[in-house]
Design an enzyme around this catalytic site. Structure first.
Site, mmCIF file in Angstrom:
data_model
loop_
_atom_site.group_PDB
_atom_site.id
_atom_site.type_symbol
_atom_site.label_atom_id
_atom_site.label_comp_id
_atom_site.label_asym_id
_atom_site.label_seq_id
_atom_site.Cartn_x
_atom_site.Cartn_y
_atom_site.Cartn_z
ATOM 1 N N CYS A 1 -23.280 2.647 17.858
ATOM 2 C CA CYS A 1 -22.756 1.534 18.674
ATOM 3 C C CYS A 1 -20.933 1.572 18.349
ATOM 4 O O CYS A 1 -20.610 0.672 19.157
ATOM 5 C CB CYS A 1 -23.202 0.283 17.998
ATOM 6 S SG CYS A 1 -25.290 0.364 18.180
ATOM 7 N N HIS B 1 -19.036 -5.753 19.520
ATOM 8 C CA HIS B 1 -20.202 -5.195 19.860
ATOM 9 C C HIS B 1 -21.232 -6.302 20.035
ATOM 10 O O HIS B 1 -21.514 -7.141 19.052
ATOM 11 C CB HIS B 1 -20.466 -4.007 18.861
ATOM 12 C CG HIS B 1 -22.085 -3.559 18.861
ATOM 13 N ND1 HIS B 1 -22.549 -3.139 20.206
ATOM 14 C CD2 HIS B 1 -22.806 -3.495 17.893
ATOM 15 C CE1 HIS B 1 -23.653 -2.623 19.887
ATOM 16 N NE2 HIS B 1 -23.991 -2.843 18.446
ATOM 17 N N ASN C 1 -28.732 -5.170 22.739
ATOM 18 C CA ASN C 1 -27.910 -4.389 22.184
ATOM 19 C C ASN C 1 -27.960 -3.081 23.124
ATOM 20 O O ASN C 1 -28.897 -2.328 23.050
ATOM 21 C CB ASN C 1 -28.053 -4.132 20.581
ATOM 22 C CG ASN C 1 -27.207 -3.161 20.174
ATOM 23 O OD1 ASN C 1 -26.433 -2.529 20.653
ATOM 24 N ND2 ASN C 1 -27.317 -3.183 18.839
HETATM 25 N N1 COA Z 1 -41.653 -11.085 16.910
HETATM 26 C C1 COA Z 1 -42.231 -12.072 15.944
HETATM 27 N N2 COA Z 1 -42.082 -11.896 14.531
HETATM 28 C C2 COA Z 1 -41.516 -10.728 14.157
HETATM 29 C C3 COA Z 1 -40.809 -9.927 15.053
HETATM 30 C C4 COA Z 1 -40.813 -10.399 16.201
HETATM 31 N N3 COA Z 1 -40.242 -9.395 17.236
HETATM 32 N N4 COA Z 1 -40.111 -9.152 14.309
HETATM 33 C C5 COA Z 1 -40.414 -9.236 13.007
HETATM 34 N N5 COA Z 1 -41.089 -10.354 12.839
HETATM 35 C C6 COA Z 1 -41.635 -10.974 11.766
HETATM 36 C C7 COA Z 1 -41.705 -10.122 10.403
HETATM 37 O O1 COA Z 1 -42.783 -9.398 10.746
HETATM 38 C C8 COA Z 1 -41.753 -11.134 9.264
HETATM 39 O O2 COA Z 1 -42.952 -11.755 9.187
HETATM 40 P P1 COA Z 1 -43.433 -11.812 7.787
HETATM 41 O O3 COA Z 1 -42.206 -12.877 6.965
HETATM 42 O O4 COA Z 1 -44.845 -12.296 7.961
HETATM 43 O O5 COA Z 1 -43.462 -10.532 7.218
HETATM 44 C C9 COA Z 1 -40.781 -12.219 10.034
HETATM 45 O O6 COA Z 1 -40.790 -12.235 11.398
HETATM 46 C C10 COA Z 1 -39.516 -11.951 9.495
HETATM 47 O O7 COA Z 1 -38.807 -10.676 9.697
HETATM 48 P P2 COA Z 1 -37.420 -10.325 9.240
HETATM 49 O O8 COA Z 1 -37.303 -8.625 9.527
HETATM 50 O O9 COA Z 1 -37.290 -10.869 7.812
HETATM 51 O O10 COA Z 1 -36.423 -11.143 10.223
HETATM 52 P P3 COA Z 1 -35.026 -11.499 10.075
HETATM 53 O O11 COA Z 1 -34.780 -12.713 10.260
HETATM 54 O O12 COA Z 1 -34.224 -10.441 9.294
HETATM 55 O O13 COA Z 1 -34.670 -10.789 11.630
HETATM 56 C C11 COA Z 1 -33.685 -9.047 12.857
HETATM 57 C C12 COA Z 1 -34.815 -9.585 12.044
HETATM 58 C C13 COA Z 1 -33.981 -7.536 13.035
HETATM 59 C C14 COA Z 1 -33.781 -9.889 14.099
HETATM 60 C C15 COA Z 1 -32.258 -9.217 11.953
HETATM 61 O O14 COA Z 1 -32.626 -8.621 10.737
HETATM 62 C C16 COA Z 1 -31.287 -8.512 12.522
HETATM 63 O O15 COA Z 1 -30.694 -8.949 13.763
HETATM 64 N N6 COA Z 1 -30.594 -7.593 12.065
HETATM 65 C C17 COA Z 1 -29.720 -6.847 12.666
HETATM 66 C C18 COA Z 1 -29.892 -5.565 13.465
HETATM 67 C C19 COA Z 1 -28.732 -5.121 14.297
HETATM 68 O O16 COA Z 1 -28.105 -5.776 14.860
HETATM 69 N N7 COA Z 1 -29.071 -3.759 14.504
HETATM 70 C C20 COA Z 1 -28.066 -2.878 15.366
HETATM 71 C C21 COA Z 1 -26.847 -3.065 14.776
HETATM 72 S S1 COA Z 1 -25.755 -2.011 15.844
#
Ligand code: COA
Length: 320
Positions: free
Chosen positions: A111, A247, A277
């Site tokens: 990215c 980004h 993204n």
């Molecule tokens: N829909 C519904 N539930 C979902 C889900 C989805 N698409 N994806 C994950 N979950 C669930 C998980 O299973 C988890 O359930 P549990 O508590 O029963 O285990 C719960 O939601 C929370 O998951 P978690 O991974 O802790 O969520 P989060 O608040 O960290 O959000 C992201 C996840 C990926 C949105 C977040 O971490 C993020 O945006 N990170 C940055 C990623 C990024 O930008 N990457 C590219 C960079 S260049």
């Protein structure tokens, strides 16, 4: 003498996939995705590929710059999802554009790729090795996703953005650029597995794997730090920056960066709600949309900042 952006362009595939569409093929919801990320929909490639998307964005940027492809000394394509291992994407874009002699190279920095590409074009121009260059970010992330792994695939989309740059008196003012390979596995996608006459394997193609929370923590800490480093080098304050083109990974990351920098959110244009993204394409797509909306005035100070797999990150200060 420095490097100035004189034209911008972008192209995204026609097929729109909303969060509700995703909820029909996996256990997710519009509410979950919108609240966690700000993303409402993304574009998904149904067969064009990285070269075609890059070429369309490039033609759009050349037209905007008012120059012919023959005038280009260099084409750089930032991509992690090339159609071919070789030839490189840039050479195939060159063929589409009808320029048959300039330097063509691909650059892989996930990215942050577009920023690294712009830095590279700037370095060539400063060194007198090129006068005018095309820098493109083009990605087909959808082919690297496991569409049953809901926490990662919902974030990404496909598309391409491009800028034309040339030597000028004003433009890029300062650059910071960093990488730290120690956290390489927090967002990773394998290439083709080794298989030859010595090594036999059941060939399986791996998909993008990501530790979302680790990436989130990295972004909200590193991006403000690196923008501070950039502005300190340039000797200007945060309040003097008119636009922060970050980004487009996640709305919450951008809100956090705005808060940590104490810069108003209105200075952080966003389009991730429409495209998700798009990795190396996200900054040039947003630049083009802002440019065509007439948001930039001559003399505006603009900070571009990217972050992603590697880990890689960086920022550029330019005067429009
Ligand atoms: N829909 C519904 N539930 C979902 C889900 C989805 N698409 N994806 C994950 N979950 C669930 C998980 O299973 C988890 O359930 P549990 O508590 O029963 O285990 C719960 O939601 C929370 O998951 P978690 O991974 O802790 O969520 P989060 O608040 O960290 O959000 C992201 C996840 C990926 C949105 C977040 O971490 C993020 O945006 N990170 C940055 C990623 C990024 O930008 N990457 C590219 C960079 S260049």
């Amino acid at each position: 003498m420095t490097t100035k952006i004189i034209g911008t362009g972008h192209y995204v595939p026609e097929r729109i996939i909303t969060n509700d569409d995703l909820a029909m093929i996996m256990d997710t919801s519009d509410e979950w995705i919108s609240e966690r990320t700000g993303i409402h929909q993304r574009r998904i490639d149904t067969g064009e590929g990285v070269v075609q998307m890059a070429s369309k964005a490039a033609k759009n940027a050349l037209e905007n710059a008012g120059i012919m492809a023959e005038e280009l000394d260099m084409i750089i394509v930032a991509t992690s999802t090339a159609d071919y291992l070789f030839p490189n994407t840039a050479s195939l874009v060159q063929r589409e554009l009808g320029n048959h002699q300039c330097t063509c190279l691909d650059l892989s920095a996930a990215c942050t790729g577009f920023l690294y590409g712009l830095n590279t074009a700037h370095a060539y121009i400063k060194a007198g090795m090129a006068k005018t260059a095309l820098v493109i970010g083009s990605e087909c992330l959808s082919k690297t996703m496991d569409w049953t792994e809901r926490s990662t695939c919902i974030l990404f989309g496909d598309g391409a953005g491009a800028v034309v740059v040339t030597e000028a008196e004003t433009g890029i003012e300062e650059i910071v650029s960093h990488s730290d390979g120690r956290k390489g596995e927090v967002i990773i996608c394998d290439s083709r597995p080794l298989e030859n006459f010595l090594v036999k394997k059941d060939v399986t193609y791996a998909y993008t794997r990501m530790d979302g929370q680790e990436v989130f923590r990295f972004a909200v800490k590193t991006v403000p730090e690196c923008i501070h480093e950039l502005l300190e080098k340039a000797g200007i304050g945060v309040e003097e920056v008119d636009h922060f083109i970050l980004h487009q990974a996640n709305e919450r990351i951008i809100h956090s960066v705005s808060k940590r920098l104490k810069a108003p959110l209105e200075r952080f244009p966003m389009n991730l709600q429409n495209y998700g993204n798009t990795s190396a394409a996200s900054i040039p797509i947003l630049l083009d949309e802002c440019n065509r909306a007439g948001m930039f005035q001559s003399g505006d100070k603009i900070v571009l900042s990217g972050f992603g797999a590697g880990l890689t990150w960086g920022a550029i200060l330019l005067t429009w």
